[in-house]
Scaffold this motif. Structure first.
Motif, PDB file in Angstrom:
ATOM      1  N   ARG A  11      25.247 -20.078  10.833  1.00 32.65           N
ATOM      2  CA  ARG A  11      26.274 -20.853  10.150  1.00 32.65           C
ATOM      3  C   ARG A  11      27.617 -20.152  10.347  1.00 32.65           C
ATOM      4  NH1 ARG A  11      24.025 -20.939   4.366  1.00 32.65           N
ATOM      5  NH2 ARG A  11      22.969 -19.143   5.183  1.00 32.65           N
ATOM      6  N   PRO A  12      28.703 -20.897  10.409  1.00 28.73           N
ATOM      7  CA  PRO A  12      30.020 -20.276  10.636  1.00 28.73           C
ATOM      8  C   PRO A  12      30.276 -19.121   9.657  1.00 28.73           C
ATOM      9  CG  PRO A  12      30.209 -22.657  10.728  1.00 28.73           C
ATOM     10  CD  PRO A  12      28.790 -22.347  10.283  1.00 28.73           C
ATOM     11  N   ASN A  13      30.715 -18.012  10.220  1.00 25.86           N
ATOM     12  CA  ASN A  13      31.019 -16.797   9.460  1.00 25.86           C
ATOM     13  C   ASN A  13      29.805 -16.211   8.743  1.00 25.86           C
ATOM     14  OD1 ASN A  13      33.825 -16.985  10.164  1.00 25.86           O
ATOM     15  ND2 ASN A  13      33.988 -18.613   8.634  1.00 25.86           N
ATOM     16  N   ARG A  14      28.612 -16.536   9.199  1.00 26.58           N
ATOM     17  CA  ARG A  14      27.372 -16.022   8.600  1.00 26.58           C
ATOM     18  C   ARG A  14      26.504 -15.308   9.618  1.00 26.58           C
ATOM     19  NH1 ARG A  14      27.410 -16.060   3.093  1.00 26.58           N
ATOM     20  NH2 ARG A  14      28.150 -18.038   2.305  1.00 26.58           N
ATOM     21  N   SER A  15      27.080 -14.921  10.749  1.00 24.76           N
ATOM     22  CA  SER A  15      26.264 -14.304  11.801  1.00 24.76           C
ATOM     23  C   SER A  15      25.693 -12.965  11.360  1.00 24.76           C
ATOM     24  CB  SER A  15      27.059 -14.158  13.093  1.00 24.76           C
ATOM     25  OG  SER A  15      28.190 -13.356  12.905  1.00 24.76           O
ATOM     26  N   ILE A  16      26.427 -12.207  10.562  1.00 18.04           N
ATOM     27  CA  ILE A  16      25.918 -10.911  10.105  1.00 18.04           C
ATOM     28  C   ILE A  16      24.636 -11.094   9.303  1.00 18.04           C
ATOM     29  CG2 ILE A  16      26.379  -8.919   8.612  1.00 18.04           C
ATOM     30  CD1 ILE A  16      29.335  -9.147   9.495  1.00 18.04           C
ATOM     31  N   GLU A  17      24.631 -12.068   8.402  1.00 20.26           N
ATOM     32  CA  GLU A  17      23.433 -12.334   7.602  1.00 20.26           C
ATOM     33  C   GLU A  17      22.275 -12.799   8.474  1.00 20.26           C
ATOM     34  OE1 GLU A  17      26.474 -13.483   6.861  1.00 20.26           O
ATOM     35  OE2 GLU A  17      26.877 -13.230   4.729  1.00 20.26           O
ATOM     36  N   ALA A  18      22.563 -13.641   9.462  1.00 23.93           N
ATOM     37  CA  ALA A  18      21.505 -14.133  10.350  1.00 23.93           C
ATOM     38  C   ALA A  18      20.926 -12.996  11.185  1.00 23.93           C
ATOM     39  CB  ALA A  18      22.046 -15.242  11.251  1.00 23.93           C
ATOM     40  N   VAL A  19      21.780 -12.109  11.686  1.00 29.10           N
ATOM     41  CA  VAL A  19      21.302 -10.964  12.471  1.00 29.10           C
ATOM     42  C   VAL A  19      20.446 -10.056  11.599  1.00 29.10           C
ATOM     43  CG1 VAL A  19      22.008  -8.868  13.694  1.00 29.10           C
ATOM     44  CG2 VAL A  19      23.121 -11.048  14.208  1.00 29.10           C
ATOM     45  N   GLU A  20      20.866  -9.830  10.364  1.00 28.04           N
ATOM     46  CA  GLU A  20      20.062  -9.000   9.445  1.00 28.04           C
ATOM     47  C   GLU A  20      18.703  -9.633   9.188  1.00 28.04           C
ATOM     48  OE1 GLU A  20      20.575  -5.895   8.361  1.00 28.04           O
ATOM     49  OE2 GLU A  20      22.337  -5.931   9.661  1.00 28.04           O
ATOM     50  N   ALA A  21      18.659 -10.943   9.047  1.00 28.84           N
ATOM     51  CA  ALA A  21      17.376 -11.631   8.851  1.00 28.84           C
ATOM     52  C   ALA A  21      16.500 -11.487  10.091  1.00 28.84           C
ATOM     53  CB  ALA A  21      17.613 -13.101   8.528  1.00 28.84           C
ATOM     54  N   LEU A  22      17.094 -11.617  11.266  1.00 27.11           N
ATOM     55  CA  LEU A  22      16.333 -11.436  12.510  1.00 27.11           C
ATOM     56  C   LEU A  22      15.828 -10.005  12.642  1.00 27.11           C
ATOM     57  CD1 LEU A  22      18.511 -13.530  14.979  1.00 27.11           C
ATOM     58  CD2 LEU A  22      16.195 -14.082  14.189  1.00 27.11           C
ATOM     59  N   ARG A  23      16.634  -9.040  12.232  1.00 29.78           N
ATOM     60  CA  ARG A  23      16.180  -7.639  12.262  1.00 29.78           C
ATOM     61  C   ARG A  23      14.985  -7.439  11.346  1.00 29.78           C
ATOM     62  NH1 ARG A  23      22.076  -4.968  12.048  1.00 29.78           N
ATOM     63  NH2 ARG A  23      22.437  -4.896  14.293  1.00 29.78           N
ATOM     64  N   ALA A  24      15.028  -8.018  10.167  1.00 34.13           N
ATOM     65  CA  ALA A  24      13.911  -7.890   9.231  1.00 34.13           C
ATOM     66  C   ALA A  24      12.647  -8.516   9.817  1.00 34.13           C
ATOM     67  CB  ALA A  24      14.268  -8.540   7.899  1.00 34.13           C
ATOM     68  N   ILE A  25      12.799  -9.643  10.483  1.00 34.11           N
ATOM     69  CA  ILE A  25      11.653 -10.308  11.126  1.00 34.11           C
ATOM     70  C   ILE A  25      11.120  -9.438  12.257  1.00 34.11           C
ATOM     71  CG2 ILE A  25      10.999 -12.289  12.556  1.00 34.11           C
ATOM     72  CD1 ILE A  25      13.032 -13.906  10.751  1.00 34.11           C
ATOM     73  N   ARG A  26      12.011  -8.845  13.037  1.00 37.43           N
ATOM     74  CA  ARG A  26      11.580  -7.964  14.129  1.00 37.43           C
ATOM     75  C   ARG A  26      10.815  -6.761  13.580  1.00 37.43           C
ATOM     76  NH1 ARG A  26      16.162  -5.220  17.386  1.00 37.43           N
ATOM     77  NH2 ARG A  26      16.084  -3.934  15.553  1.00 37.43           N
ATOM     78  N   VAL A  27      11.326  -6.144  12.526  1.00 39.99           N
ATOM     79  CA  VAL A  27      10.662  -4.979  11.925  1.00 39.99           C
ATOM     80  C   VAL A  27       9.280  -5.368  11.389  1.00 39.99           C
ATOM     81  CG1 VAL A  27      10.756  -3.355   9.999  1.00 39.99           C
ATOM     82  CG2 VAL A  27      12.773  -3.704  11.436  1.00 39.99           C
ATOM     83  N   ALA A  28       9.193  -6.499  10.707  1.00 37.70           N
ATOM     84  CA  ALA A  28       7.901  -6.944  10.170  1.00 37.70           C
ATOM     85  C   ALA A  28       6.922  -7.259  11.297  1.00 37.70           C
ATOM     86  CB  ALA A  28       8.099  -8.164   9.280  1.00 37.70           C
ATOM     87  N   SER A  29       7.428  -7.791  12.400  1.00 29.25           N
ATOM     88  CA  SER A  29       6.560  -8.138  13.540  1.00 29.25           C
ATOM     89  C   SER A  29       5.944  -6.903  14.173  1.00 29.25           C
ATOM     90  CB  SER A  29       7.358  -8.895  14.599  1.00 29.25           C
ATOM     91  OG  SER A  29       7.835 -10.114  14.086  1.00 29.25           O
ATOM     92  N   LYS A  30       6.632  -5.782  14.087  1.00 26.94           N
ATOM     93  CA  LYS A  30       6.117  -4.545  14.685  1.00 26.94           C
ATOM     94  C   LYS A  30       4.768  -4.151  14.103  1.00 26.94           C
ATOM     95  CE  LYS A  30      10.492  -2.426  15.998  1.00 26.94           C
ATOM     96  NZ  LYS A  30      11.360  -1.250  15.851  1.00 26.94           N
ATOM     97  N   MET A  31       4.458  -4.632  12.911  1.00 29.75           N
ATOM     98  CA  MET A  31       3.189  -4.300  12.266  1.00 29.75           C
ATOM     99  C   MET A  31       2.035  -5.136  12.807  1.00 29.75           C
ATOM    100  SD  MET A  31       4.204  -1.976  10.380  1.00 29.75           S
ATOM    101  CE  MET A  31       5.881  -1.444  10.178  1.00 29.75           C
ATOM    102  N   ASP A  32       2.355  -6.229  13.494  1.00 28.07           N
ATOM    103  CA  ASP A  32       1.313  -7.116  14.011  1.00 28.07           C
ATOM    104  C   ASP A  32       0.722  -6.557  15.305  1.00 28.07           C
ATOM    105  OD1 ASP A  32       1.761  -8.855  11.934  1.00 28.07           O
ATOM    106  OD2 ASP A  32       2.833 -10.349  13.132  1.00 28.07           O
ATOM    107  N   ARG A  33      -0.579  -6.683  15.423  1.00 28.25           N
ATOM    108  CA  ARG A  33      -1.275  -6.244  16.638  1.00 28.25           C
ATOM    109  C   ARG A  33      -0.757  -7.057  17.819  1.00 28.25           C
ATOM    110  NH1 ARG A  33      -6.833  -4.977  15.965  1.00 28.25           N
ATOM    111  NH2 ARG A  33      -6.946  -3.346  17.489  1.00 28.25           N
ATOM    112  N   GLY A  34      -0.480  -6.380  18.929  1.00 29.35           N
ATOM    113  CA  GLY A  34      -0.049  -7.045  20.140  1.00 29.35           C
ATOM    114  C   GLY A  34       1.452  -7.111  20.341  1.00 29.35           C
ATOM    115  N   PHE A  35       2.213  -6.721  19.315  1.00 25.85           N
ATOM    116  CA  PHE A  35       3.668  -6.723  19.458  1.00 25.85           C
ATOM    117  C   PHE A  35       4.068  -5.635  20.453  1.00 25.85           C
ATOM    118  CE2 PHE A  35       7.849  -5.053  18.353  1.00 25.85           C
ATOM    119  CZ  PHE A  35       8.607  -6.202  18.279  1.00 25.85           C
ATOM    120  N   ILE A  36       4.923  -5.986  21.426  1.00 24.99           N
ATOM    121  CA  ILE A  36       5.384  -5.019  22.418  1.00 24.99           C
ATOM    122  C   ILE A  36       6.819  -4.603  22.129  1.00 24.99           C
ATOM    123  CG2 ILE A  36       5.882  -4.607  24.858  1.00 24.99           C
ATOM    124  CD1 ILE A  36       3.605  -6.617  25.499  1.00 24.99           C
TER     125      ILE A  36
END
Length: 109
Positions: A11-36
């Motif tokens: 959303r306009p002027n909300r990229s920082i929040e979106a990137v932080e959400a994507l980072r949280a998703i990436r970190v959580a995904s690291k716990m899943d088997r098969g994540f590279i």
């Protein structure tokens, strides 16, 4: 190998929040088997344009991830995009490195 590729707009002027959400998703995904590996990109000229990629070692592990709450979070984030996001799953059969480039460039063929 399988790769999730998401292109979406924040959303306009909300990229920082979106990137932080994507980072949280990436970190959580690291716990899943098969994540590279996972990556997040922003366009230089348009920081509201985001790209999110994840590499998975096999289809069963990718499918397990798609059923996870972590992936649900990604789908919910996609819903916030002011434009239709593009989500693609790529199947990568072979991956070559610099040795391949050297062989092609310096072979006698």
């Amino acid at each position: 190998m399988f790769q999730i590729c998401l292109r979406m707009m924040a959303r306009p002027n909300r990229s920082i929040e979106a990137v932080e959400a994507l980072r949280a998703i990436r970190v959580a995904s690291k716990m899943d088997r098969g994540f590279i590996e996972g990556r997040i990109y922003q366009e230089v000229d348009n920081p509201d344009s985001l790209c999110f990629e994840q590499d998975w070692s096999s289809e069963p592990e990718l499918k397990s991830h798609i059923r996870s709450t972590c992936f649900t979070d990604l789908l919910m984030l996609m819903e916030t995009s002011p434009e239709a996001p593009l989500l693609e799953i790529h199947s990568v059969r072979d991956v070559f490195g610099i040795n391949y480039v050297e062989a092609v460039r310096y072979s006698d063929c």
